[in-house]
Design a protein around this motif. Structure first.
Motif, PDB file in Angstrom:
ATOM      1  N   LEU A 149      46.548  44.206  39.982  1.00  6.82           N
ATOM      2  CA  LEU A 149      45.227  43.622  40.214  1.00  6.82           C
ATOM      3  C   LEU A 149      45.073  43.232  41.682  1.00  6.82           C
ATOM      4  O   LEU A 149      44.027  43.490  42.288  1.00  6.82           O
ATOM      5  CB  LEU A 149      44.984  42.416  39.304  1.00  6.82           C
ATOM      6  N   ARG A 150      46.101  42.650  42.278  1.00  7.09           N
ATOM      7  CA  ARG A 150      46.051  42.308  43.700  1.00  7.09           C
ATOM      8  C   ARG A 150      45.761  43.558  44.536  1.00  7.09           C
ATOM      9  O   ARG A 150      44.924  43.541  45.440  1.00  7.09           O
ATOM     10  CB  ARG A 150      47.401  41.711  44.124  1.00  7.09           C
ATOM     11  N   HIS A 151      46.455  44.635  44.217  1.00  3.21           N
ATOM     12  CA  HIS A 151      46.300  45.900  44.942  1.00  3.21           C
ATOM     13  C   HIS A 151      44.872  46.438  44.817  1.00  3.21           C
ATOM     14  O   HIS A 151      44.240  46.781  45.814  1.00  3.21           O
ATOM     15  CB  HIS A 151      47.316  46.917  44.407  1.00  3.21           C
ATOM     16  N   HIS A 152      44.363  46.510  43.616  1.00  3.94           N
ATOM     17  CA  HIS A 152      43.032  47.086  43.385  1.00  3.94           C
ATOM     18  C   HIS A 152      41.908  46.159  43.851  1.00  3.94           C
ATOM     19  O   HIS A 152      40.872  46.628  44.313  1.00  3.94           O
ATOM     20  CB  HIS A 152      42.837  47.426  41.909  1.00  3.94           C
ATOM     21  N   ARG A 174      39.384  40.387  46.434  1.00  2.00           N
ATOM     22  CA  ARG A 174      38.182  39.963  45.715  1.00  2.00           C
ATOM     23  C   ARG A 174      38.487  39.112  44.488  1.00  2.00           C
ATOM     24  O   ARG A 174      37.584  38.581  43.855  1.00  2.00           O
ATOM     25  CB  ARG A 174      37.346  41.183  45.306  1.00  2.00           C
ATOM     26  N   VAL A 175      39.776  38.983  44.154  1.00  3.09           N
ATOM     27  CA  VAL A 175      40.211  38.186  43.008  1.00  3.09           C
ATOM     28  C   VAL A 175      41.478  37.437  43.425  1.00  3.09           C
ATOM     29  O   VAL A 175      42.346  38.014  44.081  1.00  3.09           O
ATOM     30  CB  VAL A 175      40.514  39.080  41.785  1.00  3.09           C
ATOM     31  N   ILE A 176      41.591  36.173  43.054  1.00  2.00           N
ATOM     32  CA  ILE A 176      42.826  35.422  43.248  1.00  2.00           C
ATOM     33  C   ILE A 176      43.695  35.693  42.025  1.00  2.00           C
ATOM     34  O   ILE A 176      43.231  35.553  40.888  1.00  2.00           O
ATOM     35  CB  ILE A 176      42.546  33.918  43.411  1.00  2.00           C
ATOM     36  N   ASP A 215      47.859  49.219  34.243  1.00  6.33           N
ATOM     37  CA  ASP A 215      46.966  49.622  35.331  1.00  6.33           C
ATOM     38  C   ASP A 215      45.573  49.952  34.802  1.00  6.33           C
ATOM     39  O   ASP A 215      44.565  49.552  35.381  1.00  6.33           O
ATOM     40  CB  ASP A 215      47.558  50.810  36.094  1.00  6.33           C
ATOM     41  N   ARG A 216      45.493  50.658  33.688  1.00  8.24           N
ATOM     42  CA  ARG A 216      44.182  50.977  33.090  1.00  8.24           C
ATOM     43  C   ARG A 216      43.427  49.690  32.734  1.00  8.24           C
ATOM     44  O   ARG A 216      42.239  49.555  33.012  1.00  8.24           O
ATOM     45  CB  ARG A 216      44.353  51.841  31.845  1.00  8.24           C
ATOM     46  N   LEU A 262      39.337  45.418  33.865  1.00  4.99           N
ATOM     47  CA  LEU A 262      39.079  43.998  34.084  1.00  4.99           C
ATOM     48  C   LEU A 262      38.420  43.779  35.440  1.00  4.99           C
ATOM     49  O   LEU A 262      37.481  43.001  35.562  1.00  4.99           O
ATOM     50  CB  LEU A 262      40.386  43.199  33.992  1.00  4.99           C
ATOM     51  N   LEU A 263      38.897  44.469  36.458  1.00  7.15           N
ATOM     52  CA  LEU A 263      38.359  44.304  37.804  1.00  7.15           C
ATOM     53  C   LEU A 263      36.886  44.679  37.856  1.00  7.15           C
ATOM     54  O   LEU A 263      36.080  43.961  38.456  1.00  7.15           O
ATOM     55  CB  LEU A 263      39.159  45.138  38.810  1.00  7.15           C
ATOM     56  N   VAL A 264      36.507  45.755  37.204  1.00  3.61           N
ATOM     57  CA  VAL A 264      35.096  46.170  37.174  1.00  3.61           C
ATOM     58  C   VAL A 264      34.249  45.086  36.515  1.00  3.61           C
ATOM     59  O   VAL A 264      33.130  44.814  36.935  1.00  3.61           O
ATOM     60  CB  VAL A 264      34.942  47.521  36.432  1.00  3.61           C
TER      61      VAL A 264
END
Length: 137
Positions: free
Chosen positions: A24-27, A31-33, A120-121, A126-128
């Protein structure tokens, strides 16, 4: 706009939650902590996890398992549990997701890769949801 905070929790904080946090940090690119913790953290990150993450140029070799604390949960907007069951406390006002994923401990490297790819998927989905891509208008 506030930056969303995500906490990944598994039992040992040596595999699944560490992979999820790194991905998540990478992607998210800031934009997210992102944090991770374990309900019963071990001494070190699973070497197979370090290896499969290195394949994606993500270095977990300096990471250490961290204990799950109230201080870790309080700022989180989303808490994602990964097999810690009743050991993960529930705090009111938090969004909880439970990702049922195999524990990579003791698994062959090919199985650990499959777990990484599934994480990863889920992380990208989640990021979206957390940080929708805005289209110029």
């Amino acid at each position: 706009m506030t930056v969303p905070e995500v906490l990944f929790v598994c039992v040992h904080n040596a595999g699944r939650s560490q992979m999820a946090a790194a991905l998540l940090r990478h992607h998210a690119k800031g934009r997210v902590i992102v944090r991770s913790a374990g309900s019963a953290p071990t001494e070190a990150i699973n070497p197979a996890v370090v290896e499969v993450m290195h394949e994606l140029d993500l270095d977990l070799s300096q990471e250490l398992p961290k204990p799950l604390t109230t201080e870790a949960i309080n700022p989180a907007d989303v808490v994602i549990t990964m097999g810690c069951g009743d050991a993960c406390p529930i705090f009111p006002g938090k969004r909880y997701l439970d990702w049922q994923l195999d524990d990579p401990a003791g698994k062959p490297i090919d199985d650990v890769r499959l777990i990484r790819d599934e994480i990863d998927r889920r992380v990208q989905s989640l990021l979206v949801e957390l940080v929708p891509v805005s289209t110029p208008g």
